[in-house]
Design a protein around this motif. Structure first.
Motif, PDB file in Angstrom:
ATOM      1  N   SER B 481       0.859  -1.190   0.000  1.00  0.00           N
ATOM      2  CA  SER B 481       0.000   0.000   0.000  1.00  0.00           C
ATOM      3  C   SER B 481       0.886   1.228   0.000  1.00  0.00           C
ATOM      4  O   SER B 481       2.030   1.193   0.473  1.00  0.00           O
ATOM      5  CB  SER B 481      -0.930  -0.009   1.214  1.00  0.00           C
ATOM      6  N   TYR B 482       0.356   2.281  -0.521  1.00  0.00           N
ATOM      7  CA  TYR B 482       1.181   3.471  -0.673  1.00  0.00           C
ATOM      8  C   TYR B 482       0.276   4.691  -0.610  1.00  0.00           C
ATOM      9  O   TYR B 482      -0.824   4.685  -1.173  1.00  0.00           O
ATOM     10  CB  TYR B 482       1.898   3.430  -2.020  1.00  0.00           C
ATOM     11  N   THR B 483       0.740   5.681   0.082  1.00  0.00           N
ATOM     12  CA  THR B 483      -0.025   6.941   0.144  1.00  0.00           C
ATOM     13  C   THR B 483       0.754   8.014  -0.595  1.00  0.00           C
ATOM     14  O   THR B 483       1.934   8.239  -0.304  1.00  0.00           O
ATOM     15  CB  THR B 483      -0.208   7.384   1.605  1.00  0.00           C
ATOM     16  N   ARG B 485       2.293  11.430  -1.681  1.00  0.00           N
ATOM     17  CA  ARG B 485       2.665  12.647  -0.935  1.00  0.00           C
ATOM     18  C   ARG B 485       2.316  13.882  -1.761  1.00  0.00           C
ATOM     19  O   ARG B 485       2.612  13.938  -2.960  1.00  0.00           O
ATOM     20  CB  ARG B 485       4.159  12.665  -0.663  1.00  0.00           C
ATOM     21  N   GLU B 486       1.770  14.832  -1.077  1.00  0.00           N
ATOM     22  CA  GLU B 486       1.396  16.093  -1.732  1.00  0.00           C
ATOM     23  C   GLU B 486       2.667  16.862  -2.098  1.00  0.00           C
ATOM     24  O   GLU B 486       3.702  16.724  -1.446  1.00  0.00           O
ATOM     25  CB  GLU B 486       0.558  16.938  -0.780  1.00  0.00           C
ATOM     26  N   ALA B 501      -1.304   5.938  -6.743  1.00  0.00           N
ATOM     27  CA  ALA B 501      -0.660   5.117  -5.719  1.00  0.00           C
ATOM     28  C   ALA B 501      -0.239   3.755  -6.276  1.00  0.00           C
ATOM     29  O   ALA B 501       0.820   3.225  -5.920  1.00  0.00           O
ATOM     30  CB  ALA B 501      -1.612   4.944  -4.534  1.00  0.00           C
TER      31      ALA B 501
END
Lengths: 1110, 535
Positions: B481-483, B485-486, B501
């Protein structure tokens, strides 16, 4: 009145009245009286008589002269107006029944006695033959009987017997009534030719505005395919005789006046006297190891004895692009980009307001093509000669600018030629053919790709002050146009450039200067036996210069430092050939001939190159090596290459009464290119023919000509590179070119390395092409219809290719003879002509079917890829057993996935989805090998660029002073891989075909959805849905309307004949192909054949021309 | 006329006429060296060690423009992920890396076979010995490259002639490692201890010793073996390895460069710290996507995509080898290595604005695939290495393939059981240079963390992970899983994560055992070769 109803057919351009009279005499019992010294009889006219009587003919040809004629029975007197008849007409009546003995000497043109000339009393079998001194005696000839003097190859003479001593001078048959065909090392009467030889007339060659003779061959003869490499000026063509015969160089052997040349592109079309293509192996075998791909023979114009003739031929025209492709405009573009982003799970890029109010809507193609690019040609020629010397001199200029890039894409050529021949004694002749050619050429990247892929939102030139400020701050010079405006740079597509900016920063030129020719001496040893020694040479110097200024075309395409490269090469070639020719008639029915010869050839090529950067002053005019920086960037190069050929050859031919013909040839060829174990090769051939119409049993009122012929032969292809048989060590990177080096020392000084760059194969040899040919020639209704058909079966074996070895061998692949290709085909040509008084026309059509198949390929895969993985495309051109060479290997499609369910239902044996990454709207690929996944192992044959058939139709008509011609050319059934569209760049524009894309369930089954991420690789796996298109076309190559000015008008400028014409080229094209031009050419080898990667298209040309002769 | 046709090539010599004297031997030796720096740029197959293997690890992504760009490379380093390109054994990168190394092996074999015919003069005796040793070592090096990437490879010690290649089979890893180990040991004896002046760029016995140590670590780790096999005589044991490490540390003359960041500047070329250095050169060559351009193409590959707004720090590149946040986040604020290892899009844009660029920040660079806002600052388009002539081909930044710090950390690992004080000492030497505090004790994970930070973006991480076993590799490399980044600068997408993602997810395929496939072409030509498991 005797025979006054006898009808004659005389159709001959440029024939003298005297020759017409001689022809009538020869064809009938008419007998003419006239004074030889009448100058009006030398007048040259265009004879165009169809079933005309003597009255009609003479009335016509003597019109406008000071001569009149009078016919009495079979005697015709021609005399000056008002002069009393010199009345020999009465003589025959007075001399009835008296007989005399007639004796004398028959002399040839050189005044030598001619042995073996037959003398027959016309209408009887009484006769004799001259002795070795040319003398004869014929007893008891009735005064008034006509004696016929005849010898093969000479005009027969008929002389009424009135005096007891009659010396006759024979003249060689120079009329074209007996058509001659140039064959290897000689000429043959067309009626006895047994091979498959196509002739192209000089009129056909000069009918179109072409830069080279090679282009003029297109569509003219069955079985000779001509593909334009590109529409760029001076780009050249590829010629294939009877299909692609090898995976190597398939170009035919070109020979001009006996001299081998590398290309015929720079032969002046106006200089050509005759052009022949030797298509079958039997005809080409006399050229041995170089004849496998056919032979093109060109003979240039020679001088004629007589008054000096001068002519001028010229034209001037304009060229334009004939087609643009439809691409999306700015609104469509933005809408499409939004859709692409939506489909790829991103936010739309453009708001409704932006879409409705596009800042720019650039039509890049309108900025790409140069309107009315000029093309012109001017040629002056002069011929003439005396009894001892004849000459032909010509000077020509051809100039063409391109429809893309204007004068940045230009070709100019100057041709000078001098041919002359001198009789030193009655037995010794010396002559030479010399030609000087100078060309210059400039080229640009076509930019076609760019013009269809660049986004329409980028302006052609920048006017927005904010953008100008940005441009001013770029690290290198962005390019400005002539008005000082910056050319627009796409901020969305840094991998593309503005084509106008690219053209403005393109500076190059290529000069070529070529001197070539041959000197020969001929000695007549005894009658019929001639020795000829011919020394030919060719020196060609070429120079290239390329200057790249500092520029900024995009963030990815920029050049911070200017540079120049200069290259010079010299190609020196000589050949020395010694040929003994023998021709003899035995009796009246047997003709034998023979040729025995040797040939030595040497060719050396030297090149030097240099490269420097930081040219100062930085300009094209000062862009020379000496003005560059003296730093580490400078590079030089140079090479020397040589190859040689040593050959012996012979031919015998025999015909019996022009009914049965037989020819055999052999050549023993040695080449420095072949391996040690196979240095010499033997190339034999035989052929035979039967003129059925000459048989006494053949009696048809419809068929007047019927010949059957057959041949078999073996020829070679020695164009297999140099020293491929040796294991060599060197510093070149065999995979990729360039010198391999390793940087050493603190400054990283490059040390050139030495590595093995090929493994040895001492058995390496030429490729052999074996070909059988059967042909039938038919003429109907006095040759009103003429029909020729040929069938051939040509097998080229021992094809040369890299023999693939595993990578763990660690050395580049050795070369080996590892494959076989078969070309089989049928060629048909049909001519029809009709001449009715003022109106004449003819139609000539040809069509050729060729089936090409690789029948053997001995590497582990059974195939080799030609081109592969271009850009990111997953596909290849391929050579493989059971397929034509080449074919497109790629993915087979089976419609579009309309919904997720269909993707999930498309499973392999394990129940796993075959295309797990597909989304609705993506292509369903066929898992052809059934391994449950889509990969390169699923490649199928998606078609080939090789058409089912090629054809050409030529129509000529004339009415009084007007003439009209039309030439159509086409191919049917070949495919093109259209990768112009490059469907993998993110912000690219799309062709309007994308409007037919899948947009939802049920929308279409024939074009995938719009996507840039393209996880299914719809656009990057070469497939039959997106990339392969039908390349068939039919094109009106040329249409011409001419008018011959009335003589009294021509006479006002002192001309004998003046013709003006207008002509148009590529006026109509019928094709389904969506690219710029279905003539995509094939770019040098089968590997790229049929790939359209933005080729420079053919132009549509209109021109105005004039032919003047004095 | 018979000899009219006897011509000899004018563009090359034949194999039989070459290999006569010292100079020719030297040219041939350079030919054996050449693949070391060859990045095989032909046909777009950028075959660049660090880029490939860092991207195969959890330190970096291949990057490039979009999923399809360099898709074949992504498919391979992501263990056959078919999202990107050809995931099969036909993968072109798998073939190219293979043929490049076998090319070097072939050149070495030919030179060794011809060695007896070369006449060295008396004063060239040293060259005779050194050249032979270097050739032997380079062959071993190329084999080790192949072994750690393909495992089951043909072991070829004489050049196959004619059809001999048809009989060749794969060696077992143990056989192959035994040959390579013995060759390295022999080479160490024959190679020179130092190289200087015009010979800088040739390898010394210390390079061979360092690589033997690396190979010991990999083999004993991956194969869970106590020792490295040899052909004859005793195996190369852990004790031998410890002794070798001590030898290098004490006797090689190499030492840590005082300032970490200097290693990746011009000062770092042939600097004090590097034991195995691969040279590159600025020859000003232009327009050559080929091996005759001697610049380090990795630099252009790693540079920020389309960044031309300022040239003061870095030049534009192609946005490859993008560091992962996982790696970046390991560095503490006081770690001096951080700023020498990465550069941020953010800082580049700020610098460009400060130096007066009028280009809008959002347009200064493109957002490539797997954009993270970070770029490598070790091997990249450093301005100080740039040239005026076609800079893309001309970065003269050497690759410091085995550094002294690497040896220190290997020595720390070797001493962990028997002499933990030494382990601590070596780790702290590395940490101190980075401006970090001493540790009082270390364990394997601590050493691994130090290795990862010290050697980041230098191409070692993937093999370090692999040598701790497939479960460890799976645990380290797989990302489920990966979020995203802004962007760190609002409205400037290049300063944050690009794409979606899913683009950042990785699945380590244990069945493939971390190795690449035997190239399909080889198996097509020679059916005796077996495919690696999982492919």
């Amino acid at each position: 009145k005797y025979a006054s109803n006898k009808k004659f057919v005389i159709k001959e351009r440029r024939i003298s009245i005297e020759q017409i009279i001689q022809y009538i005499e020869q064809e009938s019992d008419f007998y003419f009286f006239y004074e030889d010294s009448q100058p009006a009889l030398k007048r040259v006219v265009n004879a165009n008589f169809e079933q005309a009587t003597v009255d009609e003919i003479l009335t016509d040809v003597l019109k406008g002269t000071d001569l009149v004629y009078e016919v009495v029975d079979k005697y015709v007197a021609i005399k000056k107006k008002g002069q009393k008849s010199n009345a020999p007409v009465a003589a025959p009546k007075a001399a009835q029944q008296e007989t005399i003995d007639v004796s004398g000497t028959v002399l040839d043109e050189d005044g030598e006695g001619m042995p073996g000339v037959s003398i027959v009393v016309k209408g009887t079998t009484t006769g004799t033959v001259t002795d070795y001194m040319g003398q004869y005696t014929l007893k008891n000839v009735t005064i008034g009987d006509v004696l016929v003097y005849s010898f093969v190859g000479y005009n027969s003479q008929e002389i009424p017997a009135r005096e007891s001593v009659v010396d006759v001078k024979m003249s060689a048959n120079v009329t074209q009534l007996e058509e001659l065909v140039v064959v290897g090392y000689g000429v043959q009467k067309k009626s006895v030719v047994t091979g498959a030889i196509a002739s192209v007339s000089p009129e056909e060659i000069t009918a179109m505005p072409v830069s080279g003779v090679d282009q003029a061959l297109q569509g003219r003869t069955a079985g000779v395919d001509v593909m334009n490499n590109s529409g760029a000026p001076g780009a050249g063509v590829q010629i294939r005789v009877r299909g692609v015969g090898t995976n190597g160089d398939s170009s035919p052997l070109y020979i001009v006046d006996g001299l081998v040349v590398t290309s015929i592109a720079n032969v002046n079309p106006n200089d050509i006297e005759s052009m022949e293509v030797l298509k079958d192996a039997a005809s080409a075998a006399i050229y041995g190891s170089r004849g496998a791909n056919g032979v093109v023979l060109i003979t240039t114009k020679k001088g004629q004895e007589g008054a000096i003739k001068v002519s001028y031929d010229g034209y001037y025209g304009v060229q334009n692009a004939w087609k643009t492709v439809d691409v999306l405009d700015a609104r469509q573009y933005m809408a499409m980009q939004n859709e692409v982003n939506f489909n790829d799970g991103r936010n739309p890029l453009y708001s409704r307001y932006q879409i409705e109010n596009p800042e720019n809507n650039t039509d890049w193609q309108s900025h790409l093509f140069t309107p009315n690019a000029p093309i012109q040609n001017h040629n002056v020629s002069m011929t003439g000669g005396s009894k001892y010397s004849t000459f032909a001199i010509s000077a020509g200029y051809f100039g063409q600018q391109g429809i893309i890039g204007g004068d940045q894409s230009a070709f100019d050529r100057i041709n000078l030629r001098m041919n002359s021949e001198h009789k030193i004694t009655s037995r010794i002749t010396f002559g030479e053919n010399l030609s000087i050619v100078s060309t210059s050429r400039k080229t640009v990247d076509s930019g076609l790709n760019q013009s269809t892929l660049l986004d329409p939102l980028t302006p052609h030139t920048v006017t927005n002050p904010r953008d100008i400020r940005d441009y001013d701050n770029l690290p290198h010079n962005p390019v400005r146009d002539g008005n000082g405006n910056y050319y627009g740079i796409s901020s969305l597509l840094p991998e593309l450039y503005n084509p106008a900016a690219k053209h403005a920063t393109t500076f190059n030129e290529n000069f070529s200067r070529q001197v070539q020719g041959n000197f020969y001496g001929k000695v007549k040893i005894i009658e019929g036996l001639e020795f000829k020694s011919d020394f030919g040479f060719r020196w060609q110097n070429q120079e290239w210069r390329d200057y790249t200024p500092v520029n900024y075309l995009s963030s990815m395409i920029q050049n911070p430092v200017n540079s120049v490269s200069q290259t010079a090469s010299s190609d020196a070639y000589w050949q020395w050939e010694n040929v003994l020719t023998y021709n003899k008639n035995i009796g009246t029915k047997h003709t034998i001939g023979g040729v025995l010869g040797t040939s030595m050839i040497n060719n050396t090529i030297k090149t030097q190159t240099g490269y420097r950067t930081n040219i100062n002053p930085a300009d094209w005019n000062t862009g020379w090596l000496d003005n560059g920086a003296n730093d580490q960037s400078q590079r030089t190069g140079g090479s020397f290459l040589e190859n040689r050929l040593l050959s012996y050859f012979g031919r015998v031919n025999y015909d019996y009464d022009e009914r049965y013909m037989f020819t055999a040839t052999v050549r023993y060829d040695g080449s420095s290119r072949f391996g040690e174990n196979n240095r010499f090769g033997v190339f034999p051939s035989i052929s035979a023919g039967w003129n059925v119409h000459n048989e006494s049993f053949f009696n048809s009122s419809i068929i007047n000509h019927f010949k059957v012929r057959g041949s078999w032969g073996q020829v070679g292809n020695e164009a297999i590179g140099r020293f491929n048989f040796l294991s060599t060590v060197g510093q070149m990177d065999a995979n990729n070119g360039g010198a391999l080096a390793y940087p050493m020392g603190p400054d990283g000084t490059p040390i050139n390395v030495i590595v093995v760059n090929r493994a040895a194969n001492p058995d390496l040899k030429w490729e052999t092409s074996e070909q059988s040919n059967v042909g039938v020639d038919l003429g109907f209704l006095d040759d009103k219809f003429m029909f020729t058909t040929e069938y051939y079966n040509k097998t080229t074996k021992d094809l040369l290719s890299e023999q693939p070895v595993p990578g763990y061998v660690g050395q580049p692949n050795p070369m080996g003879n590892i494959g076989t290709i078969r070309n089989q085909g049928v060629e048909l040509s049909l001519n029809y002509r009709k001449n009715t008084g003022d109106f004449n026309f003819d139609i000539r059509g040809n069509i050729a079917f060729n089936r090409n198949e690789v029948t053997e390929f001995n590497n582990a895969d059974g195939f080799i890829n030609g081109w592969r993985n271009f850009y990111k495309y997953d596909g290849a051109t391929r050579m493989q057993v059971g397929h034509s060479l080449p074919f497109f290997a790629g993915y087979q499609t089976n419609g579009i996935f309309q919904n997720q369910q269909e993707i999930e239902d498309y499973v392999n044996a394990d129940g796993q989805p075959i295309q797990p990454d597909a989304r609705p709207g993506d292509i369903r690929f066929v898992d052809t090998n059934g391994d449950g996944e889509i990969s390169a192992d699923d490649y199928v044959d998606l078609g080939s660029n090789i058409p089912d058939f090629n054809y050409g139709i030529n129509f000529n008509a004339s009415y009084k002073n007007f003439d009209f011609s039309m030439f159509w050319q086409g191919v049917q059934g070949g495919s093109i891989l259209n990768i112009n569209r490059q469907l993998h760049l993110g912000a690219q524009n799309y062709w309007s075909r994308s409007l037919e894309r899948w947009t939802g369930e049920g929308s279409t089954n024939s074009y995938p959805r719009a996507t840039q991420q393209d996880p299914n690789q719809n656009y990057t796996r070469i497939n039959d849905m997106v990339h392969v298109e039908d390349g068939s076309y039919l094109r009106l190559k040329n249409m011409q309307i001419g008018y011959v000015l009335p003589e009294h008008i021509a006479a006002k400028i002192g001309a004998e004949r003046v013709r003006v014409y207008i002509s148009g080229q590529n006026l109509l094209t019928f094709t389904k192909y969506t690219g710029f031009d279905p003539e995509v050419g094939q770019m040098s080898s089968w590997r790229n054949q049929g790939l359209d990667i933005g080729n420079y298209p053919q132009a549509r040309t209109y021109l105005l021309g004039v032919n003047v002769s004095f | 006329c018979a000899d009219f046709l006897d011509l000899s090539p004018t563009d090359s010599q034949t194999e039989d006429s070459f290999y006569q004297n010292r100079d020719e031997a030297f040219r041939a030796l350079m030919g054996v060296y050449e693949p070391l720096r060859s990045q095989r740029l032909d046909g777009n197959h950028y075959n660049i060690g660090n880029l490939i293997f860092d991207s195969q690890s959890d330190d970096a992504y291949v990057g490039a423009k979009d999923a399809a760009d360099r898709g074949y490379m992504k498919a391979l380093v992501r263990f056959g992920d078919s999202r990107f390109g050809d995931p099969s054994a036909s993968n072109v990168l798998a073939l190219n890396f293979w043929t490049k190394n076998y090319g070097g092996i072939s050149r070495a074999n030919v030179l060794l076979e011809r060695y007896d015919q070369i006449e060295f003069k008396d004063r060239e005796r040293e060259d005779k010995e050194n050249f032979y040793g270097e050739t032997l070592f380079l062959r071993a090096h190329y084999y080790y490259e192949l072994l750690r990437v393909y495992e089951n490879i043909p072991l070829i010690l004489t050049q196959p002639r004619g059809d001999e290649w048809k009989e060749i089979e794969q060696a077992t890893p143990a056989q192959a490692y035994a040959q390579v180990t013995s060759d390295m040991l022999q080479a160490i004896d024959m190679m020179a201890p130092t190289m200087g002046g015009g010979n800088l760029g040739r390898l010394t016995q210390w390079a061979a010793k360092a690589e033997l140590l690396k190979m010991y670590m990999f083999y004993t780790g991956y194969y869970q073996s106590a020792e490295l096999p040899t052909l004859e005589g005793p195996a190369f044991t852990k004790a031998d390895a410890i002794a070798l490490a001590e030898d290098i540390i004490n006797n090689s003359g190499a030492r840590l460069e005082p300032e970490f960041k200097d290693i990746f500047t011009e000062k770092g070329n042939f600097g004090m710290e590097t034991l195995f250095e691969i040279p590159f050169s600025d020859t000003g060559i232009s327009g050559a996507w080929r091996d005759d351009a001697l610049g380090n193409f990795l630099c252009t590959m790693a540079g920020p995509r389309d960044f031309t707004a300022s040239q003061n720090v870095i030049r534009d590149g192609w946005g490859h080898n993008i560091p992962s946040h996982e790696l970046v986040d390991l560095f503490t604020a006081d770690d001096k290595r951080s700023s020498a290892t990465f550069i941020t899009a953010d800082s580049l844009i700020n610098e460009a604005v400060a130096s007066g660029s009028s280009i809008s920040p959002r347009n200064m660079m493109s957002v490539g695939y797997n954009n993270t806002g970070y770029f490598s600052f070790k091997y990249t388009s450093h301005y100080e290495f740039q040239t005026d002539v076609d800079h893309r081909f001309n970065y003269a930044q050497n690759i410091h393939y085995i550094r002294f710090a690497d040896v220190l950390l290997m020595a720390a690992e070797l001493n962990l059981d028997a002499n933990s004080a030494k382990s601590v000492q070596y780790v702290n030497m590395v940490r101190n240079r980075a401006g970090l505090d001493n540790l009082t004790s270390v364990d394997l994970d601590a050493i691994y963390l130090e290795r990862r930070k010290e050697l980041a973006m230098e191409g070692h991480r993937y093999f370090d992970v692999l040598r701790r076993g497939l479960d460890y590799a799976d645990q380290q490399l797989t990302v489920t899983s990966y979020t995203l980044r802004e962007p760190s600068m609002a409205g400037v997408p290049s300063t944050g994560d690009g794409g979606i993602a899913d683009d950042f997810l990785v699945t380590f395929d244990q069945s493939k055992r971390g190795f690449w496939p035997i190239p399909q072409q080889e198996r097509d030509l020679n059916p005796k070769l077996n495919q690696n498991p999982g492919w």
